[in-house]
Design a protein around this motif. Structure first.
Motif, PDB file in Angstrom:
ATOM      1  N   ILE A 141      55.974 -23.671  75.433  1.00 31.72           N
ATOM      2  CA  ILE A 141      56.248 -23.511  74.006  1.00 31.72           C
ATOM      3  C   ILE A 141      56.286 -24.892  73.366  1.00 31.72           C
ATOM      4  O   ILE A 141      56.527 -25.897  74.035  1.00 31.72           O
ATOM      5  CB  ILE A 141      57.583 -22.772  73.761  1.00 31.72           C
ATOM      6  CG1 ILE A 141      58.762 -23.593  74.294  1.00 31.72           C
ATOM      7  CG2 ILE A 141      57.558 -21.389  74.338  1.00 31.72           C
ATOM      8  CD1 ILE A 141      60.106 -23.113  73.801  1.00 31.72           C
ATOM      9  N   ASP A 145      59.365 -24.701  68.396  1.00 29.42           N
ATOM     10  CA  ASP A 145      59.663 -23.283  68.597  1.00 29.42           C
ATOM     11  C   ASP A 145      61.121 -23.064  68.992  1.00 29.42           C
ATOM     12  O   ASP A 145      61.654 -21.973  68.802  1.00 29.42           O
ATOM     13  CB  ASP A 145      58.752 -22.679  69.667  1.00 29.42           C
ATOM     14  CG  ASP A 145      57.292 -22.639  69.236  1.00 29.42           C
ATOM     15  OD1 ASP A 145      57.036 -22.643  68.015  1.00 29.42           O
ATOM     16  OD2 ASP A 145      56.418 -22.606  70.122  1.00 29.42           O
ATOM     17  N   TYR A 170      57.327 -24.856  63.534  1.00 26.76           N
ATOM     18  CA  TYR A 170      58.327 -23.909  63.048  1.00 26.76           C
ATOM     19  C   TYR A 170      59.474 -24.599  62.313  1.00 26.76           C
ATOM     20  O   TYR A 170      59.892 -24.153  61.258  1.00 26.76           O
ATOM     21  CB  TYR A 170      58.881 -23.105  64.229  1.00 26.76           C
ATOM     22  CG  TYR A 170      59.997 -22.177  63.828  1.00 26.76           C
ATOM     23  CD1 TYR A 170      59.715 -20.897  63.358  1.00 26.76           C
ATOM     24  CD2 TYR A 170      61.326 -22.578  63.887  1.00 26.76           C
ATOM     25  CE1 TYR A 170      60.725 -20.044  62.971  1.00 26.76           C
ATOM     26  CE2 TYR A 170      62.346 -21.730  63.501  1.00 26.76           C
ATOM     27  CZ  TYR A 170      62.037 -20.462  63.042  1.00 26.76           C
ATOM     28  OH  TYR A 170      63.033 -19.630  62.659  1.00 26.76           O
TER      29      TYR A 170
END
Length: 195
Positions: A141, A145, A170
């Motif tokens: 990831i 994230d 994000y």
């Protein structure tokens, strides 16, 4: 222990890619002078340097080190060990952890904070990320994230014009109290990235 027998607050610092922890010794010394017990990963070290007299061998050595020195997951694993070490000391406040990082170390600090939020949700007191690196080898990831998992107050300092670690992912596009304006340029400080 320090601070009236309760121990000194703990700080784990993640260094930047190819920038070993001793590059940050002045910063860590200042934090220690303010009453923090500071630790930073020295295992991954630097990427080496090019020497004119031995250009081919020094270049080969630097390239050989890259997979190790740029491994964010390894840095997160090292941070887990550093936390274990800090908790084993008699002079630390076991309930006060701050995590900080620069560049690759900022990305690792964010991933470490996400991991920590899963196992001890209220343990982390603060997270400071300076130009956090938002890159991971597949299938990992991205560091950003993990932002959704972190409830601790978080300060992110980054620039949309940074070519190595721009504000993206994000943490900078959703849920941020001070999300960067995609049309804006220049340096900015994104505020608390909690949901």
């Amino acid at each position: 222990g320090g601070r009236g027998g309760g121990g000194w607050p703990m700080v784990i610092f993640g260094h930047g890619m190819c920038g070993p922890s001793y590059f940050y010794s002045e910063l860590m010394t200042v934090l220690a002078s303010w009453g923090y017990v500071v630790i930073s990963d020295a295992a991954q070290g630097d990427c080496g340097s090019l020497e004119k007299s031995r250009i081919l061998s020094s270049l080969t050595n630097s390239i050989r080190k890259l997979p190790y020195t740029t491994n964010v997951s390894m840095m997160v694993t090292n941070m887990e060990g550093e936390l274990e070490y800090l908790r084993s000391r008699d002079d630390t406040a076991k309930d006060t952890l701050l995590v900080a990082g620069h560049s690759m170390g900022g990305g690792a600090a964010l991933m470490f904070a996400g991991w920590l939020a899963d196992i001890e949700p209220d343990f982390l007191r603060a997270l400071v990320l300076v130009a956090p690196w938002n890159f991971a080898r597949k299938p990992e990831i991205l560091p950003s994230d993990a932002a959704a998992e972190v409830a601790a107050p978080t300060m992110v300092l980054c620039s949309t014009t940074d070519q190595m670690a721009p504000c993206e992912g994000y943490a900078f596009s959703r849920g941020s109290h001070a999300a960067p304006d995609p049309g804006a340029r220049g340096d900015r400080a994104a505020g608390d990235i909690r949901r």
